[in-house]
Design a protein around this motif. Structure first.
Motif, PDB file in Angstrom:
ATOM      1  N   ALA A 119      -8.015   1.438  -5.961  1.00 32.76           N
ATOM      2  CA  ALA A 119      -8.414   2.837  -5.866  1.00 32.76           C
ATOM      3  C   ALA A 119      -9.910   2.960  -6.127  1.00 32.76           C
ATOM      4  CB  ALA A 119      -7.640   3.664  -6.893  1.00 32.76           C
ATOM      5  N   VAL A 120     -10.477   4.089  -5.769  1.00 30.43           N
ATOM      6  CA  VAL A 120     -11.868   4.364  -6.124  1.00 30.43           C
ATOM      7  C   VAL A 120     -12.007   4.269  -7.640  1.00 30.43           C
ATOM      8  CG1 VAL A 120     -13.625   6.175  -6.217  1.00 30.43           C
ATOM      9  CG2 VAL A 120     -12.320   5.798  -4.118  1.00 30.43           C
TER      10      VAL A 120
ATOM     11  N   ALA B 268       1.204   2.913  -3.470  1.00 28.07           N
ATOM     12  CA  ALA B 268       0.048   3.591  -4.072  1.00 28.07           C
ATOM     13  C   ALA B 268      -0.905   3.958  -2.943  1.00 28.07           C
ATOM     14  CB  ALA B 268      -0.632   2.701  -5.106  1.00 28.07           C
ATOM     15  N   PRO B 269      -0.660   5.060  -2.248  1.00 32.75           N
ATOM     16  CA  PRO B 269      -1.445   5.420  -1.052  1.00 32.75           C
ATOM     17  C   PRO B 269      -2.948   5.498  -1.298  1.00 32.75           C
ATOM     18  CG  PRO B 269       0.509   6.791  -1.223  1.00 32.75           C
ATOM     19  CD  PRO B 269       0.424   6.020  -2.504  1.00 32.75           C
ATOM     20  N   HIS B 270      -3.348   5.846  -2.526  1.00 34.34           N
ATOM     21  CA  HIS B 270      -4.777   5.947  -2.833  1.00 34.34           C
ATOM     22  C   HIS B 270      -5.311   4.699  -3.533  1.00 34.34           C
ATOM     23  CE1 HIS B 270      -4.800  10.100  -1.524  1.00 34.34           C
ATOM     24  NE2 HIS B 270      -3.756  10.337  -2.306  1.00 34.34           N
ATOM     25  N   GLY B 271      -4.457   3.697  -3.646  1.00 35.07           N
ATOM     26  CA  GLY B 271      -4.876   2.453  -4.270  1.00 35.07           C
ATOM     27  C   GLY B 271      -4.450   2.357  -5.730  1.00 35.07           C
TER      28      GLY B 271
ATOM     29  N   ARG C 240       0.819  -1.223   0.000  1.00 32.01           N
ATOM     30  CA  ARG C 240       0.000   0.000   0.000  1.00 32.01           C
ATOM     31  C   ARG C 240       0.845   1.262   0.000  1.00 32.01           C
ATOM     32  NH1 ARG C 240      -2.843  -3.569   3.123  1.00 32.01           N
ATOM     33  NH2 ARG C 240      -5.023  -3.957   2.516  1.00 32.01           N
ATOM     34  N   ASP C 241       2.067   1.190   0.514  1.00 36.05           N
ATOM     35  CA  ASP C 241       2.927   2.370   0.533  1.00 36.05           C
ATOM     36  C   ASP C 241       3.261   2.849  -0.883  1.00 36.05           C
ATOM     37  OD1 ASP C 241       2.874   2.058   3.230  1.00 36.05           O
ATOM     38  OD2 ASP C 241       4.950   1.356   3.425  1.00 36.05           O
TER      39      ASP C 241
ATOM     40  N   ASP D 280      -5.243   1.404  -9.778  1.00 37.30           N
ATOM     41  CA  ASP D 280      -6.338   1.452 -10.750  1.00 37.30           C
ATOM     42  C   ASP D 280      -6.773   0.045 -11.154  1.00 37.30           C
ATOM     43  OD1 ASP D 280      -6.179   4.417 -11.141  1.00 37.30           O
ATOM     44  OD2 ASP D 280      -4.198   3.877 -11.925  1.00 37.30           O
TER      45      ASP D 280
ATOM     46  N   TYR E 160      -6.869  -3.167  -2.008  1.00 39.30           N
ATOM     47  CA  TYR E 160      -5.748  -2.516  -2.691  1.00 39.30           C
ATOM     48  C   TYR E 160      -6.199  -1.616  -3.832  1.00 39.30           C
ATOM     49  CZ  TYR E 160      -2.918  -5.985  -0.219  1.00 39.30           C
ATOM     50  OH  TYR E 160      -2.328  -6.764   0.745  1.00 39.30           O
TER      51      TYR E 160
ATOM     52  N   ARG F 244     -17.497   2.314  -3.668  1.00 39.38           N
ATOM     53  CA  ARG F 244     -16.225   2.749  -4.254  1.00 39.38           C
ATOM     54  C   ARG F 244     -16.172   2.570  -5.771  1.00 39.38           C
ATOM     55  NH1 ARG F 244     -12.144  -0.677  -1.850  1.00 39.38           N
ATOM     56  NH2 ARG F 244     -10.637   0.752  -2.778  1.00 39.38           N
TER      57      ARG F 244
END
Length: 333
Positions: free
Chosen positions: A243-244, A218-221, A215-216, A223, A241, A270
């Motif tokens: 992202a929105v 891609a802090p926002h997750g 996760r570090d 694609d 894992y 999400r």
């Protein structure tokens, strides 16, 4: 001819069979290389459409050595890769363009005699001429065709970041296909150090062991979150894992009875997309274009070239992935 035959579940023997003859609209191929796949292990165990006795092997490349009547555009001596899916072209699924879901589904090495033999007969329309590739490389056309179908289902957006669980042979093909298709960064996760190193050589931005801090990166997750493991616990972890608006691709073959727990609210809230991908669907030409252009490398994936007599050993490698440092095993009759 020599052929490996599954006579009953978990019983495989080498037999001398009469060589098949090419009928109307068919070609006979002298097999040069056939890849060993997890499906072969399932068939050996008596699962997955198995009709026994069966000559398995569906990742086939070789040389045309007999052309049946009514065939145009193919000649003896041509190197070809075979699409194993034989569809009727008339049923509800075929008319919708979903030939791998044909209601009268047949496939070389699955319901009909396949490539773990000296010769195999196939419909001429399933044989694709190969240019500038060895038969060993051409044998990757089928699994790469499956990957191409997964990419078509996924439709990666340019500049995407992807997380990929599994760096076995199919995962490493998927890794490269994601990059070819516009994904900017791929993070691969695999427990085997050698596979992680190969993933980096083939373009992975990072290659981590399970449990390392993904996760570090891609802090926002991510694609795209894809799995090529077939492990239900991995599937269950994937939404965390993403992202929105992220896409989740289930590519590995999990046990039929496996079940996972996912939060419907999480997927709803999400805007996540859950995508499955089965087999290949007219995508073998795309695979050959990737291979012939050099955009996707397969030579580094080959760990073993084995004779037909060693198919037992090859299936053991597939059942125990860490055994013998096996990656892609080719049977070369």
């Amino acid at each position: 001819m020599r052929a490996a035959v599954i006579t009953q579940p978990k019983t495989l023997q080498l037999e001398n069979l009469e060589a098949p003859q090419a009928g109307f609209g068919q070609v006979r191929v002298r097999v040069g290389a056939t890849g060993v796949c997890g499906t072969d292990l399932h068939l050996y165990e008596g699962h997955f459409h198995a009709r026994l006795p069966l000559v398995p092997g569906h990742e086939i490349a070789g040389v045309v050595d007999q052309v049946g009547p009514g065939v145009a555009g193919l000649a003896e001596g041509q190197v070809v890769a075979l699409d194993p899916v034989i569809a009727c072209g008339q049923c509800w699924a075929c008319r919708r363009g979903q030939r791998q879901h044909c209601l009268h589904f047949e496939a070389l090495g699955v319901t009909r005699a396949g490539g773990f033999a000296e010769y195999v007969v196939a419909p001429a329309q399933n044989a694709y001429p190969v240019r500038g590739l060895s038969v060993a490389e051409a044998a990757f056309a089928e699994p790469l065709g499956c990957v191409a179908w997964g990419i078509q289902r996924l439709r990666p957006e340019p500049g995407s970041q992807a997380l990929l669980f599994g760096a076995g042979p199919i995962g490493l093909l998927l890794l490269q296909a994601l990059l070819v298709s516009g994904v900017t960064r791929v993070v691969a996760v695999d427990p085997v150090p050698e596979r992680r190193e190969l993933a980096k050589r083939l373009g992975a931005w990072q290659a981590l062991a399970p449990g390392e801090p993904v996760r570090d990166l891609a802090p926002h997750g991510f694609d795209i979150v894809a799995e090529a493991t077939g492990v239900p616990a991995v599937v269950e972890s994937m939404p965390a894992y993403a992202a929105v608006g992220g896409k989740l691709l289930i590519f590995g073959v999990a046990p039929e009875a496996a079940r996972v727990q996912l939060s419907p609210y999480d997927i709803f809230q999400r805007d996540l997309s859950l995508i499955g991908s089965f087999s290949l669907n007219g995508t073998l030409p795309v695979a050959l274009q990737w291979l012939e252009s050099g955009r996707i490398q397969v030579k580094p994936l080959i760990s073993h070239h084995l004779p037909l007599e060693a198919l037992h050993q090859a299936l053991a490698y597939k059942e125990h992935p860490g055994m013998g440092q096996a990656l892609k095993v080719l049977i070369e009759p």
